[in-house]
Each structure stands twice: as C-alpha cells, then as structure tokens.
Design a protein around this motif. Sequence first.
Motif, PDB file in Angstrom:
ATOM      1  N   ALA A  77       0.805  -1.221   0.000  1.00  0.00           N
ATOM      2  CA  ALA A  77       0.000   0.000   0.000  1.00  0.00           C
ATOM      3  C   ALA A  77       0.842   1.277   0.000  1.00  0.00           C
ATOM      4  O   ALA A  77       0.308   2.364  -0.199  1.00  0.00           O
ATOM      5  CB  ALA A  77      -0.927   0.003   1.219  1.00  0.00           C
ATOM      6  N   SER A  78       2.140   1.169   0.193  1.00  0.00           N
ATOM      7  CA  SER A  78       2.972   2.379   0.292  1.00  0.00           C
ATOM      8  C   SER A  78       3.207   3.039  -1.051  1.00  0.00           C
ATOM      9  O   SER A  78       3.590   4.202  -1.119  1.00  0.00           O
ATOM     10  CB  SER A  78       4.332   2.040   0.921  1.00  0.00           C
ATOM     11  OG  SER A  78       5.186   1.397  -0.019  1.00  0.00           O
ATOM     12  N   ALA A  79       2.989   2.297  -2.153  1.00  0.00           N
ATOM     13  CA  ALA A  79       3.306   2.824  -3.473  1.00  0.00           C
ATOM     14  C   ALA A  79       2.132   2.725  -4.440  1.00  0.00           C
ATOM     15  O   ALA A  79       2.307   2.759  -5.647  1.00  0.00           O
ATOM     16  CB  ALA A  79       4.516   2.085  -4.045  1.00  0.00           C
ATOM     17  N   VAL A  80       0.909   2.627  -3.890  1.00  0.00           N
ATOM     18  CA  VAL A  80      -0.302   2.541  -4.707  1.00  0.00           C
ATOM     19  C   VAL A  80      -1.115   3.812  -4.520  1.00  0.00           C
ATOM     20  O   VAL A  80      -1.084   4.428  -3.450  1.00  0.00           O
ATOM     21  CB  VAL A  80      -1.160   1.330  -4.292  1.00  0.00           C
ATOM     22  CG1 VAL A  80      -2.396   1.199  -5.163  1.00  0.00           C
ATOM     23  CG2 VAL A  80      -0.342   0.053  -4.363  1.00  0.00           C
ATOM     24  N   HIS A  81      -1.848   4.199  -5.560  1.00  0.00           N
ATOM     25  CA  HIS A  81      -2.767   5.347  -5.475  1.00  0.00           C
ATOM     26  C   HIS A  81      -4.022   4.894  -4.712  1.00  0.00           C
ATOM     27  O   HIS A  81      -4.875   4.210  -5.261  1.00  0.00           O
ATOM     28  CB  HIS A  81      -3.112   5.850  -6.872  1.00  0.00           C
ATOM     29  CG  HIS A  81      -3.602   4.781  -7.805  1.00  0.00           C
ATOM     30  ND1 HIS A  81      -2.831   3.694  -8.181  1.00  0.00           N
ATOM     31  CD2 HIS A  81      -4.790   4.610  -8.443  1.00  0.00           C
ATOM     32  CE1 HIS A  81      -3.523   2.910  -8.990  1.00  0.00           C
ATOM     33  NE2 HIS A  81      -4.720   3.442  -9.165  1.00  0.00           N
ATOM     34  N   LEU A  82      -4.124   5.306  -3.466  1.00  0.00           N
ATOM     35  CA  LEU A  82      -5.240   4.898  -2.612  1.00  0.00           C
ATOM     36  C   LEU A  82      -6.282   6.009  -2.618  1.00  0.00           C
ATOM     37  O   LEU A  82      -6.445   6.756  -1.653  1.00  0.00           O
ATOM     38  CB  LEU A  82      -4.732   4.633  -1.189  1.00  0.00           C
ATOM     39  CG  LEU A  82      -3.617   3.576  -1.080  1.00  0.00           C
ATOM     40  CD1 LEU A  82      -3.005   3.590   0.318  1.00  0.00           C
ATOM     41  CD2 LEU A  82      -4.141   2.181  -1.435  1.00  0.00           C
ATOM     42  N   TRP A  83      -6.987   6.151  -3.748  1.00  0.00           N
ATOM     43  CA  TRP A  83      -7.959   7.233  -3.874  1.00  0.00           C
ATOM     44  C   TRP A  83      -8.985   7.171  -2.739  1.00  0.00           C
ATOM     45  O   TRP A  83      -9.512   6.110  -2.420  1.00  0.00           O
ATOM     46  CB  TRP A  83      -8.695   7.158  -5.207  1.00  0.00           C
ATOM     47  CG  TRP A  83      -7.927   7.250  -6.485  1.00  0.00           C
ATOM     48  CD1 TRP A  83      -8.277   6.650  -7.663  1.00  0.00           C
ATOM     49  CD2 TRP A  83      -6.721   7.990  -6.785  1.00  0.00           C
ATOM     50  NE1 TRP A  83      -7.370   6.963  -8.659  1.00  0.00           N
ATOM     51  CE2 TRP A  83      -6.408   7.783  -8.143  1.00  0.00           C
ATOM     52  CE3 TRP A  83      -5.874   8.806  -6.026  1.00  0.00           C
ATOM     53  CZ2 TRP A  83      -5.299   8.361  -8.773  1.00  0.00           C
ATOM     54  CZ3 TRP A  83      -4.757   9.373  -6.636  1.00  0.00           C
ATOM     55  CH2 TRP A  83      -4.484   9.154  -7.986  1.00  0.00           C
ATOM     56  N   ALA A  84      -9.273   8.327  -2.153  1.00  0.00           N
ATOM     57  CA  ALA A  84     -10.230   8.384  -1.051  1.00  0.00           C
ATOM     58  C   ALA A  84     -10.691   9.815  -0.854  1.00  0.00           C
ATOM     59  O   ALA A  84      -9.887  10.748  -0.868  1.00  0.00           O
ATOM     60  CB  ALA A  84      -9.590   7.870   0.245  1.00  0.00           C
ATOM     61  N   GLY A  85     -11.990   9.979  -0.661  1.00  0.00           N
ATOM     62  CA  GLY A  85     -12.526  11.293  -0.319  1.00  0.00           C
ATOM     63  C   GLY A  85     -12.316  11.572   1.163  1.00  0.00           C
ATOM     64  O   GLY A  85     -11.931  10.686   1.934  1.00  0.00           O
ATOM     65  N   GLU A  86     -12.584  12.817   1.557  1.00  0.00           N
ATOM     66  CA  GLU A  86     -12.277  13.219   2.936  1.00  0.00           C
ATOM     67  C   GLU A  86     -13.058  12.438   3.989  1.00  0.00           C
ATOM     68  O   GLU A  86     -12.637  12.357   5.130  1.00  0.00           O
ATOM     69  CB  GLU A  86     -12.503  14.723   3.097  1.00  0.00           C
ATOM     70  CG  GLU A  86     -11.357  15.528   2.494  1.00  0.00           C
ATOM     71  CD  GLU A  86     -11.463  17.016   2.756  1.00  0.00           C
ATOM     72  OE1 GLU A  86     -12.496  17.476   3.292  1.00  0.00           O
ATOM     73  OE2 GLU A  86     -10.505  17.721   2.408  1.00  0.00           O
ATOM     74  N   GLY A  87     -14.199  11.852   3.634  1.00  0.00           N
ATOM     75  CA  GLY A  87     -14.968  11.103   4.624  1.00  0.00           C
ATOM     76  C   GLY A  87     -14.709   9.612   4.610  1.00  0.00           C
ATOM     77  O   GLY A  87     -15.527   8.825   5.074  1.00  0.00           O
TER      78      GLY A  87
END
Length: 347
Positions: free
Chosen positions: A319-329
């Motif tokens: 998980a350190s080098a992946v795009h972990l898309w997430a909104g603020e909530g």
Amino acid sequence: MHHGAPTATLPAPLDRSKPVVVAPMAGGPSSPALVAAATGAGHFAQLAGGYLSTDALRAQIDEVRSRGVGAFGVNLFVPNTHAIDPSAYERYWDALLADGAPHTAGVERPALREDDDEWGRKLELLLAERVPVVSFTFGLPEAGVFERLRAAGITSMQTVTSAAEAQQAERAGADVLVVQGAAAGGHSGVWAPHALPEELTLTALVQRVRAAIGLPIVAAGGVVRRAQVEELLAAGAGAVAVGTAVLRADEAGTSAVHRAALADPRFERTELTRAFTGRPARALVNRFVEAHRDAPSGYPAVHHMTRPLRAAAAAAGDASAVHLWAGEGWREARAGAVVDILAELTP
C-alpha cells in the motif's frame, strides 16, 4: 443570475432515480456488478469509461444491460492534456528512482506518452449504443458533442469544479452539471492545467453554481452521511453522488490493497496529490504521496510513467506505493451490499 429560482429538475432518466446516485470511479471500482446492483435498487449509477479500451467498455455495457437493470450512464475522460516538458518528465522519473521507491528495479523509463484514452472511438460507441446518460470529466468536449448526444436521445452530464466552469458548460449545451467539490476522492475534474480545486465546502460550491446558472445539479465530493445528502438537496442539488462511500461495497471492483487501506487506522488523512498521474487527485497519504509532493503537472504522461510501478505494488499488496484514492470522509466508508450502503445514505 438565478437567485431564488426554483431548483431545475433533473431530466429523464435521472428524474426517476432515488436522490443518492453512484459516481463513476475509473480503474476498477465501478464494476458492472456495482452499477447493476445500484440501478436495480433505483439508484442511478455509471460505468467508468476512463482507462478502459473501447472493446472492454462495450463488454461492460453489454454486461450491465444483460442484467436488465434501470437506467445507467457511462463516464468518459475528455482529452485535456496537461502537457509536460520532456526534461521535467525525465527529472520526475529520476526522482522516483532516487527515492528508492519499491518496484522500480529493472523497470525502464516508459516513453513519454500523451494519448486521448480512445476518446473518439468511445464517444462513437456510446452514441451507437444509445447509452441513456453520458457524462464527461477533466474538461469540456469539443463543440458539437452535446448536440450529437441530444440528437441521439442521450442525456449529458458535465463535471465542473467552479461557477466559471459551470457557465462554460451551460453555454456549450450540457443537460446536467456534476458539481464536484475539493473533498472528492480520486481525480479532481478541474479543467485548467496546474490548477487545484478551490477549498470550499460542497454546499457552498453548489449554492455558488446555482446562483450562476440554471441547469440541474448533481452534487459530488466527500459525501458519506445522510445529513450531508439532506443539506445538499436543500442547497439546490437535484441528486447527490457518492463514490468513496461505496468503495468497500461487496460489488465494487476495488482492489484488495485499496480495500484494506480504507479500513487501516495507520492512514490518518487524505491529500490532493499529482504524484501518481500528474493531475490533482485525492488519496490517502502514503509514502509515495509524502515523497513526491513536488510532482510535476503532466497528465496523462505521469499516469503512464507510474502505472507499471503502481501495478507492481498492487500485485505485491504494497500500500505504500499505490494510489489509494479516497474522499475526505473515507473513514465512514463501510463494507456490505451496495444497496444497504445506499439505503443508509438516502433520506
């Protein structure tokens, strides 16, 4: 100006949807299963055409239709190249290597590539297939596109991030505006290269757009609670789109490493970053984001550059080098059937 004007109502088929709809999320999460389950329960939902080949998108449309569900849409990325200087491109690759980023060993620097994501072919596919709703993000389509969709009986939606973009979209002929706030997970739809979306609450942005234009509005960005939905509907949105809230849904095509990260207490905040794609996108702050806060603006070139590294990291469960898309909530995103998640959010 439309101060005090009644909220414009959503056109068909959006007018038949429950007020909570599912945003398109490219890269896997917006699976045909997710779209079919949501639309089957009365919530308008969209397939994400971005990054898919035209043939893969056709297969997804066929799969959704084979499930005999309600009206659905397809989202396309509008070609809006944030061109990168070749020397800046090379410097960023050198920075990735110098950072000791995992998954770079043995990977040659990808050739600088500025493509249009098969824009023309996908648009012709959606016109030929008479997909009920077609939506656009990253920029405004060229002149004539909205007229062609209307002539084919297709409802159009345009993502905007400001009142100025909204006014241009209205003049261009869009039917519906998706008003996206800065709290949204994944890519911001902001049009101008090198720009960031304004830090404004989604409610304030909806009110600002509503005062400037007369089109119906779908509000999107960081919505994870029913109270937020109610507030946005009261502010003039005809519907509210959720994305991050359904990333952990059983039917979503979210990767295992992304799913796990969304529930991992080690991640403490999100940030808008260009590190992965050269275009501002909100992600959980991991090592990659922290190491490349000065990443250049350059879409889609940077996306193509980092893709092999991200794919290797995802395959390795890193998980350190992946795009972990997430909104603020994101902390309130929960696992379960998408129909249950949506029911909890719907007034």
